[in-house]
Scaffold this active site. Structure first.
Site, PDB file in Angstrom:
ATOM      1  N   ASN A   9       5.199  -9.124  -0.618  1.00 46.90           N
ATOM      2  CA  ASN A   9       5.077  -8.774  -2.038  1.00 46.90           C
ATOM      3  C   ASN A   9       6.485  -8.843  -2.623  1.00 46.90           C
ATOM      4  O   ASN A   9       7.279  -7.935  -2.407  1.00 46.90           O
ATOM      5  CB  ASN A   9       4.491  -7.361  -2.172  1.00 46.90           C
ATOM      6  CG  ASN A   9       4.485  -6.867  -3.609  1.00 46.90           C
ATOM      7  OD1 ASN A   9       4.721  -7.635  -4.539  1.00 46.90           O
ATOM      8  ND2 ASN A   9       4.206  -5.585  -3.791  1.00 46.90           N
ATOM      9  N   TRP A  10       6.747  -9.929  -3.325  1.00 48.00           N
ATOM     10  CA  TRP A  10       8.116 -10.129  -3.848  1.00 48.00           C
ATOM     11  C   TRP A  10       8.428  -9.187  -5.007  1.00 48.00           C
ATOM     12  O   TRP A  10       9.563  -9.060  -5.417  1.00 48.00           O
ATOM     13  CB  TRP A  10       8.289 -11.571  -4.316  1.00 48.00           C
ATOM     14  CG  TRP A  10       8.396 -12.577  -3.210  1.00 48.00           C
ATOM     15  CD1 TRP A  10       8.193 -12.376  -1.872  1.00 48.00           C
ATOM     16  CD2 TRP A  10       8.743 -13.976  -3.344  1.00 48.00           C
ATOM     17  NE1 TRP A  10       8.393 -13.549  -1.176  1.00 48.00           N
ATOM     18  CE2 TRP A  10       8.730 -14.543  -2.058  1.00 48.00           C
ATOM     19  CE3 TRP A  10       9.060 -14.781  -4.442  1.00 48.00           C
ATOM     20  CZ2 TRP A  10       9.025 -15.892  -1.838  1.00 48.00           C
ATOM     21  CZ3 TRP A  10       9.340 -16.121  -4.225  1.00 48.00           C
ATOM     22  CH2 TRP A  10       9.326 -16.671  -2.932  1.00 48.00           C
ATOM     23  N   LYS A  11       7.399  -8.572  -5.582  1.00 45.87           N
ATOM     24  CA  LYS A  11       7.587  -7.751  -6.790  1.00 45.87           C
ATOM     25  C   LYS A  11       8.311  -8.585  -7.850  1.00 45.87           C
ATOM     26  O   LYS A  11       8.117  -9.799  -7.895  1.00 45.87           O
ATOM     27  CB  LYS A  11       8.312  -6.452  -6.438  1.00 45.87           C
ATOM     28  CG  LYS A  11       7.615  -5.741  -5.265  1.00 45.87           C
ATOM     29  CD  LYS A  11       8.032  -4.319  -5.070  1.00 45.87           C
ATOM     30  CE  LYS A  11       7.249  -3.749  -3.887  1.00 45.87           C
ATOM     31  NZ  LYS A  11       7.491  -2.328  -3.683  1.00 45.87           N
ATOM     32  N   HIS A  94      -1.687  -2.122  -6.953  1.00 45.23           N
ATOM     33  CA  HIS A  94      -0.454  -1.648  -6.314  1.00 45.23           C
ATOM     34  C   HIS A  94      -0.022  -0.341  -6.981  1.00 45.23           C
ATOM     35  O   HIS A  94      -0.196  -0.170  -8.188  1.00 45.23           O
ATOM     36  CB  HIS A  94       0.645  -2.707  -6.444  1.00 45.23           C
ATOM     37  CG  HIS A  94       1.847  -2.382  -5.622  1.00 45.23           C
ATOM     38  ND1 HIS A  94       2.786  -1.465  -6.031  1.00 45.23           N
ATOM     39  CD2 HIS A  94       2.236  -2.799  -4.396  1.00 45.23           C
ATOM     40  CE1 HIS A  94       3.710  -1.352  -5.080  1.00 45.23           C
ATOM     41  NE2 HIS A  94       3.405  -2.153  -4.081  1.00 45.23           N
ATOM     42  N   GLU A  96       2.708   0.698  -7.964  1.00 44.32           N
ATOM     43  CA  GLU A  96       3.626   0.548  -9.102  1.00 44.32           C
ATOM     44  C   GLU A  96       2.853   0.223 -10.373  1.00 44.32           C
ATOM     45  O   GLU A  96       3.240   0.634 -11.473  1.00 44.32           O
ATOM     46  CB  GLU A  96       4.679  -0.522  -8.781  1.00 44.32           C
ATOM     47  CG  GLU A  96       5.693   0.025  -7.771  1.00 44.32           C
ATOM     48  CD  GLU A  96       6.328  -1.022  -6.863  1.00 44.32           C
ATOM     49  OE1 GLU A  96       6.250  -2.223  -7.161  1.00 44.32           O
ATOM     50  OE2 GLU A  96       6.911  -0.612  -5.830  1.00 44.32           O
ATOM     51  N   GLU A 166      -1.028   1.880   1.438  1.00 39.17           N
ATOM     52  CA  GLU A 166       0.390   2.013   1.145  1.00 39.17           C
ATOM     53  C   GLU A 166       0.686   3.433   0.657  1.00 39.17           C
ATOM     54  O   GLU A 166       0.512   3.725  -0.540  1.00 39.17           O
ATOM     55  CB  GLU A 166       0.807   1.015   0.059  1.00 39.17           C
ATOM     56  CG  GLU A 166       0.630  -0.430   0.451  1.00 39.17           C
ATOM     57  CD  GLU A 166       1.594  -1.336  -0.302  1.00 39.17           C
ATOM     58  OE1 GLU A 166       2.338  -2.068   0.355  1.00 39.17           O
ATOM     59  OE2 GLU A 166       1.611  -1.291  -1.543  1.00 39.17           O
ATOM     60  N   GLY A 172       9.458   1.403  -0.496  1.00 38.73           N
ATOM     61  CA  GLY A 172      10.833   1.179  -0.927  1.00 38.73           C
ATOM     62  C   GLY A 172      11.763   2.338  -0.643  1.00 38.73           C
ATOM     63  O   GLY A 172      12.880   2.390  -1.163  1.00 38.73           O
ATOM     64  N   SER A 211       7.769   0.305   3.574  1.00 38.20           N
ATOM     65  CA  SER A 211       8.958   0.237   4.439  1.00 38.20           C
ATOM     66  C   SER A 211       8.649  -0.324   5.825  1.00 38.20           C
ATOM     67  O   SER A 211       9.226   0.114   6.813  1.00 38.20           O
ATOM     68  CB  SER A 211       9.640   1.599   4.537  1.00 38.20           C
ATOM     69  OG  SER A 211      10.075   2.021   3.245  1.00 38.20           O
ATOM     70  N   GLY A 232       7.353  -5.399   1.184  1.00 39.75           N
ATOM     71  CA  GLY A 232       8.159  -5.537  -0.022  1.00 39.75           C
ATOM     72  C   GLY A 232       9.556  -6.033   0.316  1.00 39.75           C
ATOM     73  O   GLY A 232       9.790  -7.220   0.505  1.00 39.75           O
ATOM     74  N   GLY A 233      10.481  -5.094   0.418  1.00 37.58           N
ATOM     75  CA  GLY A 233      11.897  -5.434   0.605  1.00 37.58           C
ATOM     76  C   GLY A 233      12.162  -6.437   1.717  1.00 37.58           C
ATOM     77  O   GLY A 233      12.929  -7.399   1.536  1.00 37.58           O
TER      78      GLY A 233
HETATM   79  P1  PGA Z   1       8.380  -1.941   0.753  1.00 33.96           P
HETATM   80  O1  PGA Z   1       7.219  -2.270  -0.324  1.00 33.96           O
HETATM   81  O2  PGA Z   1       8.075  -2.766   1.977  1.00 33.96           O
HETATM   82  O3  PGA Z   1       9.640  -2.375   0.083  1.00 33.96           O
HETATM   83  O4  PGA Z   1       8.314  -0.486   1.021  1.00 33.96           O
HETATM   84  C1  PGA Z   1       5.896  -2.432   0.082  1.00 33.96           C
HETATM   85  C2  PGA Z   1       5.029  -2.654  -1.139  1.00 33.96           C
HETATM   86  O5  PGA Z   1       5.273  -2.037  -2.180  1.00 33.96           O
HETATM   87  O6  PGA Z   1       4.071  -3.448  -1.098  1.00 33.96           O
END
Ligand code: PGA
Length: 248
Positions: A9-11, A94, A96, A166, A172, A211, A232-233
């Site tokens: 997930n590049w966001k 998601h 967010e 999640e 994050g 994470s 994500g990251g």
């Molecule tokens: P993260 O994000 O791996 O940076 O914690 C995961 C996500 O939000 O899908």
């Protein structure tokens, strides 16, 4: 056995130049017969994915979709448009989007339906906040989020979704659920799916996200009900993303 699936997930990250390097690095490092892998990128870069990933082992998708099919919805992107760009997946719900855009369980469910109607696989995200976990509400929260989606789908359609657990407090933050904590919630989600449709309980992939990194991925994905990761990251570096795919 369910095949493992690892989705980046590049966001809201990327540029044409950086994406070119990242995508080439991932494709070059993907082995045969390993986990399935995909990247969910910002909508403007879907054409770049279609151009560079067609014929590769790496699938692509988007991070959100409109509940509407077409029409006067400024700024929205329809599921049919994502299909037009060769997307296989779209993330819906998601945390967010739930937190910053006020998306409700019902809207998330409608997005999942829109995705399925266009032939896409929705990756339905569920997860509790730290307050909810500390109040002992984790299962209640995730069951409610998933049940809104299950209510709108028949048994056959349920089999076509992917679920991502999640925990919001792990996204994050560098704090990961322990494999045992994650497995407990995954098992709960799986029994909820099974109660809806036995086949869905067996077939639907439940990814863990929050994470996940190269050094904790193998242990998480070794759990009976953890079928992969939503990353994500660590998806923004080819070496880290590949290490997670290889750990699956
Ligand atoms: P993260 O994000 O791996 O940076 O914690 C995961 C996500 O939000 O899908």
């Amino acid at each position: 056995m369910r095949p493992k699936l690892v989705v980046g997930n590049w966001k809201m990250n990327g540029s044409r130049a950086n994406n070119a390097t990242l995508l080439a690095g991932i494709v070059e490092g993907l082995g045969q017969g390993k986990a399935q892998a995909a990247v969910c990128v910002p909508a403007p870069y879907l054409q770049q994915c279609a151009d560079t990933l067609a014929g590769s082992e790496l699938a692509w998708g988007a991070q959100d979709v409109s509940i509407h099919a077409s029409g006067a919805y400024t700024g929205e992107v329809a599921a049919s448009m994502l299909s037009d760009f060769g997307c296989r997946y779209v993330i819906v719900g998601h945390s967010e989007r739930r937190a910053y855009h006020g998306e409700t369980d019902q809207q998330v469910a409608q997005k999942a339906v829109a995705a399925l109607n266009a032939g896409l696989t929705p990756i339905v995200c569920v997860g509790e906040t730290l307050d909810q976990r500390e109040a002992g509400q984790t299962n209640v929260v995730v069951n409610k989020q998933l049940s809104a989606v299950l209510e709108l789908l028949d048994g056959a359609a349920v089999q076509r979704i992917v679920v991502a657990y999640e925990p919001v407090w792990a996204i994050g933050t560098g704090k990961t659920a322990t494999p045992a904590m994650a497995q407990e919630v995954h098992a709960e989600l799986r029994s909820q799916l099974r109660a809806r449709s036995l086949d869905a309980g067996e077939k639907v992939a439940i990814l863990y996200g929050g994470s996940m990194k190269p050094d904790n991925a193998a242990e998480l994905m070794a759990q009976a009900d953890i079928d992969g990761g939503l990353i994500g990251g660590a998806a923004l570096k080819a070496a880290d993303f590949l290490a997670i795919i290889n750990a699956a």
